[in-house]
Structures are given as structure tokens and as C-alpha cells.
Design an enzyme around this catalytic site. Sequence first.
Site, PDB file in Angstrom:
ATOM      1  N   GLY A 268       1.527 -35.251 -46.749  1.00  0.00           N
ATOM      2  CA  GLY A 268       2.879 -35.248 -47.267  1.00  0.00           C
ATOM      3  C   GLY A 268       2.955 -34.494 -48.579  1.00  0.00           C
ATOM      4  O   GLY A 268       3.853 -33.681 -48.796  1.00  0.00           O
ATOM      5  N   MET A 270       0.360 -33.727 -52.533  1.00  0.00           N
ATOM      6  CA  MET A 270      -0.907 -33.905 -53.233  1.00  0.00           C
ATOM      7  C   MET A 270      -0.676 -33.884 -54.736  1.00  0.00           C
ATOM      8  O   MET A 270       0.027 -33.034 -55.263  1.00  0.00           O
ATOM      9  CB  MET A 270      -1.874 -32.792 -52.822  1.00  0.00           C
ATOM     10  CG  MET A 270      -3.232 -32.883 -53.492  1.00  0.00           C
ATOM     11  SD  MET A 270      -4.073 -34.431 -53.132  1.00  0.00           S
ATOM     12  CE  MET A 270      -5.094 -34.604 -54.581  1.00  0.00           C
ATOM     13  N   HIS A 304       5.898 -41.017 -55.928  1.00  0.00           N
ATOM     14  CA  HIS A 304       4.510 -41.387 -55.631  1.00  0.00           C
ATOM     15  C   HIS A 304       3.535 -40.394 -56.266  1.00  0.00           C
ATOM     16  O   HIS A 304       2.590 -40.796 -56.961  1.00  0.00           O
ATOM     17  CB  HIS A 304       4.302 -41.431 -54.115  1.00  0.00           C
ATOM     18  CG  HIS A 304       2.912 -41.766 -53.695  1.00  0.00           C
ATOM     19  ND1 HIS A 304       2.513 -43.046 -53.385  1.00  0.00           N
ATOM     20  CD2 HIS A 304       1.806 -40.990 -53.544  1.00  0.00           C
ATOM     21  CE1 HIS A 304       1.236 -43.045 -53.065  1.00  0.00           C
ATOM     22  NE2 HIS A 304       0.780 -41.799 -53.148  1.00  0.00           N
ATOM     23  N   GLU A 305       3.762 -39.119 -56.028  1.00  0.00           N
ATOM     24  CA  GLU A 305       2.814 -38.130 -56.543  1.00  0.00           C
ATOM     25  C   GLU A 305       2.867 -38.061 -58.069  1.00  0.00           C
ATOM     26  O   GLU A 305       1.834 -37.866 -58.720  1.00  0.00           O
ATOM     27  CB  GLU A 305       3.093 -36.755 -55.932  1.00  0.00           C
ATOM     28  CG  GLU A 305       3.062 -36.719 -54.409  1.00  0.00           C
ATOM     29  CD  GLU A 305       1.802 -37.303 -53.793  1.00  0.00           C
ATOM     30  OE1 GLU A 305       0.729 -37.254 -54.439  1.00  0.00           O
ATOM     31  OE2 GLU A 305       1.877 -37.814 -52.666  1.00  0.00           O
ATOM     32  N   GLU A 327      -4.484 -45.073 -54.143  1.00  0.00           N
ATOM     33  CA  GLU A 327      -3.391 -44.953 -53.177  1.00  0.00           C
ATOM     34  C   GLU A 327      -2.604 -46.249 -53.002  1.00  0.00           C
ATOM     35  O   GLU A 327      -1.381 -46.250 -53.021  1.00  0.00           O
ATOM     36  CB  GLU A 327      -3.920 -44.457 -51.832  1.00  0.00           C
ATOM     37  CG  GLU A 327      -4.478 -43.044 -51.867  1.00  0.00           C
ATOM     38  CD  GLU A 327      -3.467 -41.995 -52.310  1.00  0.00           C
ATOM     39  OE1 GLU A 327      -2.261 -42.301 -52.392  1.00  0.00           O
ATOM     40  OE2 GLU A 327      -3.902 -40.856 -52.590  1.00  0.00           O
TER      41      GLU A 327
END
Length: 882
Positions: A268, A270, A304-305, A327
Site C-alpha cells: 500500500g 512505505m 499510518h505511514e 506495524e
Amino acid sequence: MRTDIAQIVRLEDYRPSDFLIDRVELDVRLHPTATRVTATLALRPNPEGRADAPLVLDGDEVNLKALALDGRSLPGGEFEASPQSLTIAQPPRRPFTLTIETEIDPTSNTKLMGLYRSSGNYCTQCEAEGFRRITYFLDRPDVMAVYTTRIEAEREEAPVLLGNGNLVEAGAIEGTGRHYAVWHDPHPKPSYLFALVGGRLGRVAKSFTTMSGREVELAIYVEPGKEDRADYALDALERSMRWDEQAFGREYDLDVFNIVAVSDFNMGAMENKGLNIFNDKYVLASPETATDADYANIEAIIAHEYFHNWSGNRVTCRDWFQLCLKEGLTVFRDQEFSSDERSRPVHRIAEVKTLRARQFLEDASPLAHPVRPAQYREINNFYTATVYEKGAEIVRMLKTLIGPEDFRRGMDLYYERCDGTAATVEDFLDAFAEVTGRDLSHFARWYAQAGTPRVTVKGTYDEAARTYRLDFTQETPATPGQPTKEPMAIPVALGLVARDGSALDASGDRVNAQGVFLLDKASDSVTFTGVASRPVPSVFRGFSAPVKVSLDLTNEELLVLLRHDSDAFNRWQAAQTVAMRLLVDLSKGTSVPDAAIADFTSALRAFMEADALQDPAFAALAITLPGEADIAQEIGADVDPDAIHRARRHMRRHIGQACLETLQDFRRSLAETGAYSPDAASAGRRALRNASLDLLAAADAELGEALAGEQFASAGNMTDRLASLSVLTTLPGDAREKALAQFEERYRHEPLVLDKWFTLQAAIPEDGTLERVKRLMQHPAFSINNPNRVRSLVGSFAMLNQMQFNRADGSGYEFLADIVLRVDALNPQLAARLLTSFSSWRMMEKTRRGKAEQALRRIAGKPNLSRDVGDIAARSLEEQNA
């Protein structure tokens, strides 16, 4: 391709690297087929390593051109090099410099790991072990170095040159048509966080002021002409940065934060330090091309990233066994962000639906593994729902147990202690143990034991004593490598609900002020006193633990919770539990009284009429039945997907017919009246309106076709257009095929939109779908080399179309086996992820089970399999309790 037999890597065998790398200077001269990389590494012996150890650097298909030690070219007799490793038997026992020159062909790199080209742009993907495809290196997360990267390219081919950290120098190279940029990242990082991008890219940018007053430039790079589709992603980035400062006290630490969207990407996104690389489906959005779900996903994944900057980058993981440390923790953080930005109850339900659909299935399959595995053969295969989603649930349980204030104190201590280091799960838990004084060793079993615990709950009411006792038992089934399990520490958030909805003034022993009871033994009980009448228990409120629950409640009692529970999650869960009971019985051929279905549909209608418009997003979830894969999981053995499909279709028809008038009212009252907005309230109204359309079509195909056709023709946004097309795909006939053709014509130049078109057709539950999928593989927009295209068509067929993938004649299994073997030669990671579609094969009835096993054995027996696919195939065929 790595075709060697993968050796088992064990957590217990971890030892520090024999050498460390303090600084890395890279000179990367980009060329489509012959990129030259000169890596200068400042190495030194590790005091914790072996004193006489050789220097062994990792490689993967590396083409070595030159090698020098402290500036002296090394003759062949002083080193040994292969495409997979570089060994110097007698390295200096002091600090020294190693200069390595390699050559790469980015255009032919279909694995999309290391350095490759995507639509003419150069980009990298180095997690987990991709940096070794660029140069020989100590490619492990506990070797952290400061990187300076010089990138050079033809200006016409790649006017944009990006790297990790801050830009320190850039300019033209006179007389060559080439230019360069130098990027420096002052923060030590492991090699998996290295990133580089070069190409022709459009840009949107804005300035962000941190909580300490520093100015940071935020920029998103996309395909030229699509800059306006990055506005929402840029806004989501700014909101996530501000939220992390407020919720966790975490401030960004560089002068720039760049995001690049590429069309060919295995994942998705990085979190490379300062230079995030994204699959473009999680960046690009406009009302014409993106659904409400797309906007929500962009928001969540951007966050999230970014959150990885602290939970993953500043504090990384010591080894890949600790993957959940970055994660799982970061998924928890992005879930909290999305819950604050949107509806917390609705988002929580969505999280649990995802967990059950993906992680519970994984726990019940031959691929089950602990959140922190004890061993692996191929680390790429452990980027799983267990590590991510279950890992997030463990963090949430910890917060539930110790409370939000101590949780924040523990997080602060964890960051303070571990900043700039490679940490372990023990480091994480120790921080919370210190601030609370609690022994968390029992809680740590969540990281070590695989499987989903099943908790059985029974209630006993003593009218004379005015007490109500809840008895709990827990059991975790055997999983591969773990035949016996110890009791888990399970937080149970609970309360009591009066049958008439009135307040209950009761108190329970061993229930804390937040209403949480800790079940940490195989069996235990809690007693409530001062209970005036027999209540209905509401247990695991907010889904306080990732467990399966067996309740001794009648359907009537569960529907009391739907009407009166103050906990939104358990209101939804009550409806799901009743529906699941009915669907399982129907699927098994068990006689289900018409009155039972009528009682359920009446309760749903009453809920809709009383509450639906107060929170349309929640209502849309409440009136949606469990999916076919969920029903199969609940049945667990001898599953007949055809029977499940018939049962669900039967129930949907009953609900639609019983609630016809109410659903039509929703269609009218929730119609769009203004410009499209992706905000949560607007998305909720669209969700309920489209869920109503789905049930109306189930009740009356002719009415559904008319309503869906009208919406398809007039829709002003992709959410409504795709929802109507989805309904039409369930109704065979000319209207469906005409709408599909119109959609294709309208979006033939929009790959991400055509992915939705592929997905809808792959999910059609009809006998002709497999042939349709095969035809679509010849479509000009489909490419076997692009992960998004393959996932949207082949992956959707295998994961979403339970009836057709699990065909009794085995043709669905054979088709996927053919594709897995074909893709494995191009992109092993993608092939391995497709292969996980076989996770539920042991649940099937005998005929299907045999056909699935044949397909798996054909894959496993193929010569020259990649390690990625070979590992998944072997584990899928292992005995469940071995």
C-alpha cells in the site's frame, strides 16, 4: 529470483551483527538499463560480535563491478562474490571504509524490490530485504547508519530527484544534459528505510508549522496532470501531523516531508524516512474517480505511514521477528486517528469486520502464526493481518487494561528510552510495566501464542439475592507448532442492560471503574449485586479483546441489546449474532422457523424506523448481513459455499421485502442535494442509501434494476455510481452488460477506476464468472506486471467470490494455481499473496477440499519456485496441528 531452499530463521538464534556501519555514502547514476551505484560504507567491528568473524554482506542478484577497501582495489583472492553475497574472510579489526560499485537494470526489475522503474519513473522499495538488490550490505534492521545520497540523471528523463532526509545540494552537470541532487538524512536508520525517486512528476505542496514553531515543507509528487487529485492526501498529511503532536506529543524532525505516488507497487505504501512512496490508489482522489471508501483509506494510510516516523523509524525493530512492534503499534495509532476524525463506533465496527475477515481466517488456517513469530522461512510472507491488525488489538488491550493516562506515560517512556535504537517487544512492554508497576509477563502471551481464543459466557440470576453472576471460560485451539495453549489475559469490557431499556443500578466485584473485568484464567466469574431484575449482559463492549464469543443468550435477548445497549458496537454485534445463527442453520439445511426470520426482520425494521437516520453510517452497517466468508468461518468444517450463497440471498430477500417501504423512504430522504463532500456525515448518508438499494434489489429484482439504473445514469460521484453498478452486476441481463460497457467507456483512461470495474465483475456469483475473468485478462487495461491490476481481477475473484473460486469442479483452484505460477516468475511477493487465497481450503467439504489440495500440490511440486511461493505452499499443506 531466489530459488534456493529457504532456511528456517529462528528468533532464539538472534545474535548481533559482527560489524556495524556508521555512515553510508551513495552515488547513484540513474540509467534505464545500466544504473551505476557506488556505495561507500564506513564499517567497524561490533564490540558485541565475534572477534574473528568474516565480513559477509547480503546481496540479491547483484552485479559487482568494483571493490575497494580503504581506497585500495581488492584483488579477487581477498574476497568472494556471488549475486547473493560478498565475503571478505579477513577484514580489518578496526574501523575501515569499503567502496562497492554495482550495476542495476531497473527496467527489467519486475519484482518491484530494490530499484526499479514505474511508468518511466525510478523508485525503490527496500522493506524487508530489498536494499541488497541495490548494493551488497548488512541488510538487517539492527544495523543503523547515517545516509548521504547523491542522485544523478538525465534532466529530461528525470527532472525530479528525491532522497531521504533534507536536500543539501543540487545542480547541473555542465555539457552533459545531466543534473544531480544530494540528500542527507541526519537520523541513523536501517537499510530497509532507504528511498530514492527520479522522474517526471507533478507536485503539490504546503508549509506546516510544528508545535515548536519549526517550518516543514510538505509535498506530494504525482503523475503530471493529476496534481489536483492529491489535495485530499496533502490535507490528510497535515491533519495527521497535528494529531500526532496532540495525541502522542510526537513532532516531525526534518525540514521536508515528501510523498511520491507510483502506479506499480507491491504494498500500500512505505514509510521511508522523509520520503514515503505510495501505491497511487492511496493518494489520488476526486469525486469523479474515488469512492467514500477510497477517501477514508487515503486518510488512514497517509496517517499510518506518517506515524511510522516515530513508531518504526526513530524507534525501529531489532529484527524482523519484532515486525509487530512497528506495524501493530502504528495500525493502532492510525485507527485512533481515523476514529477521532470520523465516527468512533462506526470505525471500530469496520476495524473488527476487517480483523474477522482476514486475521481470524488466518488464525484458523495452516498459515496461523503468533503476532511475534518464533521462526520464518521467508519474511515477506509475514506482512500479515496477524502482525498488523491483531498486533494493533494487543496495543488496544494494553491501553484498556492500564487506562489512557498510564498508556500515554508508557508511550512517552518507550520513545524516550528507545529513540534512535532497534527495539524489541520486551522493550515496549517494559516501559508500561515501569510506569504502572504491573507485571505484564502474562499479557505478553498475546505476542507468543497463535490462534483466536474462544470465550464462553453464561449468566445466572438469583432473584432472591438480587445478584447476577457471569461465568467465563476460555480456550484457544491448537495451531501449527502449538498444540497446547496457556490461558490468555483477556480484558472484558461489560455492563448489564435492562430488558425494558431502563437504567440498572448494579455493581460488580472485580470490575474496575471503566467497567473492565480481567479474565486471565481458564475459567472465572464476576458477580453483580443489587440487580433488581434479570438483565441481559453486554460483554466485550467495543470489542475489548480479539476473541470469539459464545453467549447463552436467546435471539430475543440479543435483540434487546440491539434496541437498548448504550454500547454501539454491541448493538451492531447483537444483530450480527442473530443473523449469523439464522444463516448458519440455513446453510447447513437445518430447519429454521419462518417466525425466527420474521422476528429478526421486524427488529431490524423497528431499529431502522427509530434510529437509522440519527447515525446513517451505523445503520448501514447494522442492516448488512455477515458476508459469505464470515459464515464459512463460523461453520468451520464441511463448508458448502453454494449453500451459504443461497442462504444469504434468501435472508436478504426477506429483509428487503419486510422493510420495503422503510428502505424506499431512505432512498428518497437521503438523496444528494448539494456538491459532493467526503466528510463522515455525508459518507454515512450515502452508505445507508446505497445499503437500502442493495436490499431493495434483493427483494424485487425488477424494482432494483430500475432504481440502480436510474442512479447509475444520474450519479454525481463515484460512490453512488459504483454502488449502483455493483447492484446491477447481481442482476443478470442486458441492463448489467450495458452499464458495464458504459462504465468502461467513460473511464477507459483511468487505471484505478478500471480496477473497480475489474473487481465488480470478478465478484459476480455466477457460473460464467470464471470465463469472464479469463476474458478480462486480455483487456488492454490489464497487465500481469502491475500488482493493482492483478489484485483487482484475479485477487478479487479468489478472495471475494467464495462461490466461484470454490467451485465443486475445482476449476477456480486450477485457474488460481496457473496464475500463481505465472506471476511467480515475475513478482514472487505478489504471487505469494495471491496464494494465500487458499487459506480456507481445509474448511471446505470433501470434494472441494480434494480439488484444492491437488492445486496446492501442483504448485508445491513445481521446480524453481520462489522462496515466497514455496513457503506459502508448504505451510498451506502442513498438517494443522503439526
